[in-house]
Design a protein around this motif. Structure first.
Motif, PDB file in Angstrom:
ATOM      1  N   ASP A  76       0.651  -1.154  -0.174  1.00 54.37           N
ATOM      2  CA  ASP A  76       0.125  -0.124  -0.159  1.00 54.37           C
ATOM      3  C   ASP A  76       0.912   1.220   0.002  1.00 54.37           C
ATOM      4  OD1 ASP A  76       1.152  -0.177   2.551  1.00 54.37           O
ATOM      5  OD2 ASP A  76      -0.929   0.266   3.627  1.00 54.37           O
ATOM      6  N   ALA A  77       2.034   1.105  -0.394  1.00 58.79           N
ATOM      7  CA  ALA A  77       3.006   2.331  -0.586  1.00 58.79           C
ATOM      8  C   ALA A  77       2.489   3.451  -1.435  1.00 58.79           C
ATOM      9  CB  ALA A  77       4.387   2.124  -1.180  1.00 58.79           C
ATOM     10  N   TYR A  78       2.849   4.690  -1.116  1.00 59.46           N
ATOM     11  CA  TYR A  78       2.619   5.922  -1.715  1.00 59.46           C
ATOM     12  C   TYR A  78       3.769   6.287  -2.451  1.00 59.46           C
ATOM     13  CZ  TYR A  78       1.704  10.934  -2.176  1.00 59.46           C
ATOM     14  OH  TYR A  78       1.646  12.264  -2.416  1.00 59.46           O
ATOM     15  N   LEU A  79       3.705   6.684  -3.682  1.00 57.34           N
ATOM     16  CA  LEU A  79       4.876   7.433  -4.261  1.00 57.34           C
ATOM     17  C   LEU A  79       4.346   8.530  -5.166  1.00 57.34           C
ATOM     18  CD1 LEU A  79       7.770   6.050  -5.930  1.00 57.34           C
ATOM     19  CD2 LEU A  79       6.521   7.196  -7.473  1.00 57.34           C
ATOM     20  N   CYS A  80       5.067   9.741  -5.097  1.00 63.12           N
ATOM     21  CA  CYS A  80       4.790  11.028  -5.710  1.00 63.12           C
ATOM     22  C   CYS A  80       6.071  11.300  -6.278  1.00 63.12           C
ATOM     23  CB  CYS A  80       3.909  11.765  -4.919  1.00 63.12           C
ATOM     24  SG  CYS A  80       3.564  13.388  -6.123  1.00 63.12           S
ATOM     25  N   ASP A  81       6.292  11.552  -7.457  1.00 61.33           N
ATOM     26  CA  ASP A  81       7.399  12.152  -8.164  1.00 61.33           C
ATOM     27  C   ASP A  81       7.201  13.499  -8.637  1.00 61.33           C
ATOM     28  OD1 ASP A  81       6.215  11.853 -10.471  1.00 61.33           O
ATOM     29  OD2 ASP A  81       7.458  10.528 -11.304  1.00 61.33           O
TER      30      ASP A  81
END
Length: 175
Positions: A76-81
């Motif tokens: 359930d990781a969150y990634l925002c680049d």
């Protein structure tokens, strides 16, 4: 790391600053109670965690993304680049698989890192070459990532901070 992922962002709707802020704040709240915070008692664990990030991004290929994403990012990781938001290891893997198809050369070097409680920060340099970016010539950018890891050592929050205009958009022929 963000510029590498940004190559995929071409053609996708650009997120507004408010959408980015709201998503980050929601992710901070959602991961607060699950974040590993005992880095000072286990200093080797911090070096290991940052080492896993370095290995993931130093040579991204379709094979490496398939082999390493589930080991690095939680389900359930969150990634925002700064250009795209992905939620969960499956979305993150799909995002980077698509990106790996479009990248010719990508080198990420973590230049330093630190931790304060559950917050881990990395400072990095990325050089990337892709046909759609500056006629395939390598482009270098610098950034910082804010990370949180769970008790299993997997990333649950990954927020990149970098200047997308200088690091990416100024090198697109259309822009």
């Amino acid at each position: 790391m963000a510029l590498f992922a940004a190559v995929v962002a071409c053609g996708q709707p650009r997120l507004t600053q408010q959408e980015l802020v709201e998503a980050y704040e929601q992710a901070l709240a959602a991961t607060k109670d699950r974040a590993w915070a005992d880095w000072t008692a286990h200093p080797g664990a911090l070096a290991d965690a940052v080492g896993r990030i370095q290995r993931y991004y130093e040579n991204v290929t379709q094979d490496s993304v398939e082999a390493l994403t589930g080991r690095l990012y939680s389900a359930d990781a969150y990634l925002c680049d700064t250009l795209h938001i992905a939620r969960g290891a499956e979305q993150i893997e799909a995002y980077f698989l698509k990106t790996a198809e479009r990248v010719g050369v990508m080198e990420v070097t973590i230049l330093g890192y630190s931790a304060s409680g559950p917050e881990v920060y990395t400072r990095w340099r990325m050089t990337i070459a892709a046909d759609a970016l500056d006629d395939g010539r390598p482009v270098t950018t610098y950034g910082i990532s804010h990370l949180r890891f769970d008790h299993e050592g997997k990333v649950i929050l990954h927020q990149d901070f970098w200047d997308a205009s200088a690091g990416f958009f100024e090198h697109l022929p259309v822009l």
